[in-house]
Write a protein that holds these residues in place. Structure first.
Motif, short mmCIF file in Angstrom:
data_model
loop_
_atom_site.label_atom_id
_atom_site.label_comp_id
_atom_site.label_asym_id
_atom_site.label_seq_id
_atom_site.Cartn_x
_atom_site.Cartn_y
_atom_site.Cartn_z
N ARG A 433 0.83 -1.21 0.00
CA ARG A 433 0.00 0.00 0.00
C ARG A 433 0.86 1.26 0.00
NH1 ARG A 433 -2.04 3.46 -1.28
NH2 ARG A 433 -4.03 4.48 -0.79
N LYS A 436 2.38 2.30 -3.47
CA LYS A 436 1.52 3.10 -4.36
C LYS A 436 1.65 4.59 -4.05
CE LYS A 436 -1.94 -0.59 -4.87
NZ LYS A 436 -3.36 -0.97 -4.60
N ALA A 437 1.70 4.92 -2.77
CA ALA A 437 1.87 6.32 -2.38
C ALA A 437 3.24 6.84 -2.78
CB ALA A 437 1.66 6.47 -0.88
N ALA A 440 3.32 7.64 -6.42
CA ALA A 440 2.62 8.90 -6.66
C ALA A 440 3.52 10.09 -6.32
CB ALA A 440 1.34 8.96 -5.82
N GLU A 645 -12.16 5.84 1.05
CA GLU A 645 -10.78 5.57 0.66
C GLU A 645 -9.83 6.12 1.71
OE1 GLU A 645 -9.84 5.81 -3.81
OE2 GLU A 645 -11.34 7.39 -3.50
N MET A 647 -6.12 7.52 1.73
CA MET A 647 -5.15 7.96 0.73
C MET A 647 -4.05 8.80 1.36
SD MET A 647 -7.75 9.14 -2.33
CE MET A 647 -6.40 9.43 -3.50
N ASP A 648 -2.86 8.65 0.82
CA ASP A 648 -1.76 9.53 1.20
C ASP A 648 -1.94 10.88 0.51
OD1 ASP A 648 1.17 9.51 2.46
OD2 ASP A 648 1.27 10.58 0.55
N GLU A 651 -1.05 10.91 -3.11
CA GLU A 651 -2.04 10.33 -4.02
C GLU A 651 -3.16 11.32 -4.32
OE1 GLU A 651 -2.07 5.63 -3.09
OE2 GLU A 651 -2.59 6.89 -1.38
N GLU A 654 -1.65 13.81 -6.80
CA GLU A 654 -1.47 13.23 -8.13
C GLU A 654 -2.82 13.16 -8.86
OE1 GLU A 654 0.64 9.30 -10.10
OE2 GLU A 654 -0.77 9.05 -8.44
N ARG A 655 -3.87 12.82 -8.13
CA ARG A 655 -5.19 12.73 -8.74
C ARG A 655 -5.70 14.11 -9.16
NH1 ARG A 655 -9.89 9.58 -5.49
NH2 ARG A 655 -8.45 7.83 -5.93
#
Length: 658
Positions: A433, A436-437, A440, A645, A647-648, A651, A654-655
């Protein structure tokens, strides 16, 4: 008529008061001396450096911005008792300076103002004591226990002040000069003596005066033996508090030459630790905010300090050979208490007198780990993995940069390869997990044009978990090897996404010779947004609640940057849970708890997840890979079907990048 009065008017043989006062002072000095002798049996530590800074901090905390005033009810009665006592003490000094040193404090307008102030603050002190008693014995807050001294101490204070008012009222009733209206408390009480003969009033005045002097002398003599002692020891605890950054733990110097590590017995704690034990007033604020205690674990920070105080009292029976000293862990502090701590710093953040709980806990852990190899069984594998593969999972160190495949990231191999080192950390390198951060974050850094590189397979664990679990020897090995790699490459600027790594790199590596600028990724991202190096929009933005990481927030005071990023990314401020900013509730991973089983009470990460989910947002935002994993695990256990969710911050950005 010139407003004045004689200090010992109508008190023949008043010199006998010096006998009572002397007895009280001797008792006071004896009690304090006994405690100082015990403190001196602790290990030495330099807490008398930077005297001016320490004095300013002590004065500030006592008189200007005391930490205990963060809740209104407590603030009210503490203020009333403290300032009531302080003004009455000053008034007593002024009276005696008039009588024995010739200062004109008992004449004219100054005397009237002093009389008014003493009556006012005397009444306020009584009110403060009543409010304190009401809270402890009527409201019955959970964090407060009740001992005989808790009742006796405020009642004694009330009796001292009340007897003073009765003396004043009896004195005023004898002549009733009009200017004594300024002593409005005594003037009101004087009416109680109306109708009595002059002789009776004179006799009552003398009798009440001796009662007041006797109570005051008793009060002085009992200060070191009752709760009143924190009047003396609390300022000393504040004065000797650490001036190092909050995230710094004391190092074991010349570790290879040491024969005993940590604190196996009470005598192995420092004199500051022993002062703390005496200064603790059992207010329970540390216990109220402790995630271990509030999730049903056996650890109570308040009880921990009080138990050390009981153990300290055994020092008075111990001679130089230390015969009779028990090991603290297993005798005074039980293992389940010691290993429940997440080192979240909430206890120290809210302690009004700067008691240092966490260094004591770590010293006991050091003793257990390094002296007798006695620690939770699962840590055997954690320590072995850190020793052999430089990460807690034991995954091969050759796979440390596998997370970066396909990202085209430079390796920091020699000086000048990049401006910044991206210190990935164990979580960012191995945890699915957190990876993924981290990916990003790499995307953001590239879009922002930041020149960075990674060490790849050359990077080792920062050592934070090892240190806080008590394995100082392993921590120092990891630290020195990392610093050697930094120095070989002339690395002076480091970015990290892990608050635990950020804290130890910033606040602890310097003690081993490393000097550099350490940046958390929320700081770098905030700067990039403000400089216009990345553009983010907030179309169809989710609602977000932000969770403060202990090691980013309480330890390093980084609260605003993550919130600023969320506001820029979504167009609105994040939701705030009940426990937020400096009151944030731990995720449960700190202090090495990430690598230990949690079998007692509720799981801390699930308690925190429930609170955050209760805010009703689309996203729970974090800025720590440990929090990211722990809260995701909390979701799996408590709300596996929820759409929320975790999320860091990276992330989220980035979104939102347009």
């Amino acid at each position: 008529m010139n407003p004045t009065r004689e200090v010992f008017e109508n008190i023949p043989h008043h010199n006998w008061l010096y006998i009572l006062a002397t007895i009280g002072v001797i008792s006071l000095i004896y009690g304090i001396t006994r405690r100082i002798i015990l403190w001196r049996k602790g290990k030495n530590i330099n807490r008398t450096d930077r005297i001016s800074t320490r004095l300013i901090n002590t004065i500030k905390q006592i008189f200007i911005a005391p930490k205990q005033y963060y809740r209104s009810y407590r603030a009210i009665f503490h203020l009333l008792i403290f300032w009531g006592f302080a003004i009455l003490f000053i008034g007593t000094v002024l009276v005696f300076s008039h009588e024995y040193f010739g200062f004109e404090t008992m004449h004219g307008s100054f005397y009237l103002a002093m009389s008014f102030a003493l009556d006012l603050f005397g009444i306020l002190l009584i009110i403060g004591c009543i409010l304190a008693l009401f809270r402890r014995y009527i409201l019955l807050p959970e964090g407060l226990d009740r001992k005989p001294e808790d009742l006796f101490t405020p009642i004694l204070l009330i009796l001292v002040v009340l007897s003073g008012f009765l003396v004043e009222g009896a004195r005023i009733s004898i002549a009733q000069p009009s200017f004594e209206r300024w002593s409005f408390g005594g003037w009101a009480i004087a009416s109680l003596f109306t109708g009595l003969s002059d002789t009776t009033r004179l006799i009552l005045h003398r009798y009440l005066w001796w009662v007041h002097i006797s109570l005051a002398s008793l009060f002085i003599g009992l200060i070191p033996y009752l709760k009143l002692s924190h009047f003396l020891y609390a300022p000393l605890s504040i004065f000797t508090s650490s001036l190092e950054p909050k995230g710094h733990l004391p190092m074991i110097e010349d570790i290879e030459e040491q024969e005993v590590f940590g604190a196996p017995t009470i005598k192995d704690l420092t004199y500051k630790d022993l002062i703390d034990a005496d200064a603790c007033v059992r207010c329970g604020r540390c216990q109220e905010v402790c995630p271990a205690y509030n999730s049903g674990k056996p650890l109570s920070p308040k009880k921990f300090i009080q138990d050390l105080k009981l153990e300290m009292n055994t020092l008075s029976r111990v001679r130089k050979n230390n015969n009779g000293l028990e090991e603290i862990v297993g005798h005074t502090i039980q293992a389940d208490e010691l290993w429940s701590c997440t080192t979240c710093f909430a206890c120290q953040e809210f302690c009004p007198i700067f008691i240092e709980h966490i260094p004591k806990i770590v010293e006991l852990r050091r003793s257990e780990v390094l002296n007798v190899s006695r620690f939770p069984e699962e840590l055997n594998l954690t320590f072995k993995n850190l020793e052999t593969n430089y990460n807690p999972w034991g995954i091969g160190f050759a796979d440390r940069d596998k997370w970066a495949e396909g990202l085209d990231i430079k390796r920091f191999e020699k000086p000048g390869d990049a401006e910044y080192l991206l210190f990935v950390g164990c979580m960012g390198s191995y945890d699915d997990r957190a990876i993924k951060a981290m990916r990003a974050l790499v995307s953001i850094l590239k879009k922002a044009g930041i020149d960075f590189a990674i060490l790849g397979t050359e990077e080792l664990c920062c050592g934070d978990s090892a240190r806080r679990l008590g394995n100082e020897y392993l921590y120092q090995i990891l630290t020195m090897e990392n610093i050697e790699k930094f120095n070989e490459r002339n690395i002076t600027k480091i970015i990290t996404a892990c608050p635990h790594g950020y804290n130890t790199l910033k606040n602890e590596y310097s003690k081993f010779g490393f000097k550099g600028e350490i940046c958390h990724h929320t700081q770098i991202i905030t700067e990039a947004i403000k400089d216009g190096n990345i553009n983010i929009g907030h179309k169809n933005s989710p609602t977000i609640v932000y969770h403060d990481s202990c090691y980013l927030g309480r330890y390093n005071n980084i609260y605003n940057e993550p919130r600023e990023i969320i506001k820029r990314a979504t167009g609105s401020n994040p939701f705030e849970p009940k426990n937020t900013r400096r009151s944030s509730f731990c995720c449960g991973a700190g202090g090495g708890r990430m690598w230990m089983e949690e079998t007692i009470g509720s799981r801390i990460n699930e308690v925190r997840f429930d609170e955050l989910m209760g805010c009703g947002t689309d996203v729970i935002a974090v800025s720590c890979p440990f929090c990211l994993t722990m809260l995701n695990d909390g979701k799996k256990a408590k709300a596996p079907d929820s759409d929320i969710e975790i999320m860091d911050i990276a992330e989220i950005v980035e979104r939102a990048i347009s």
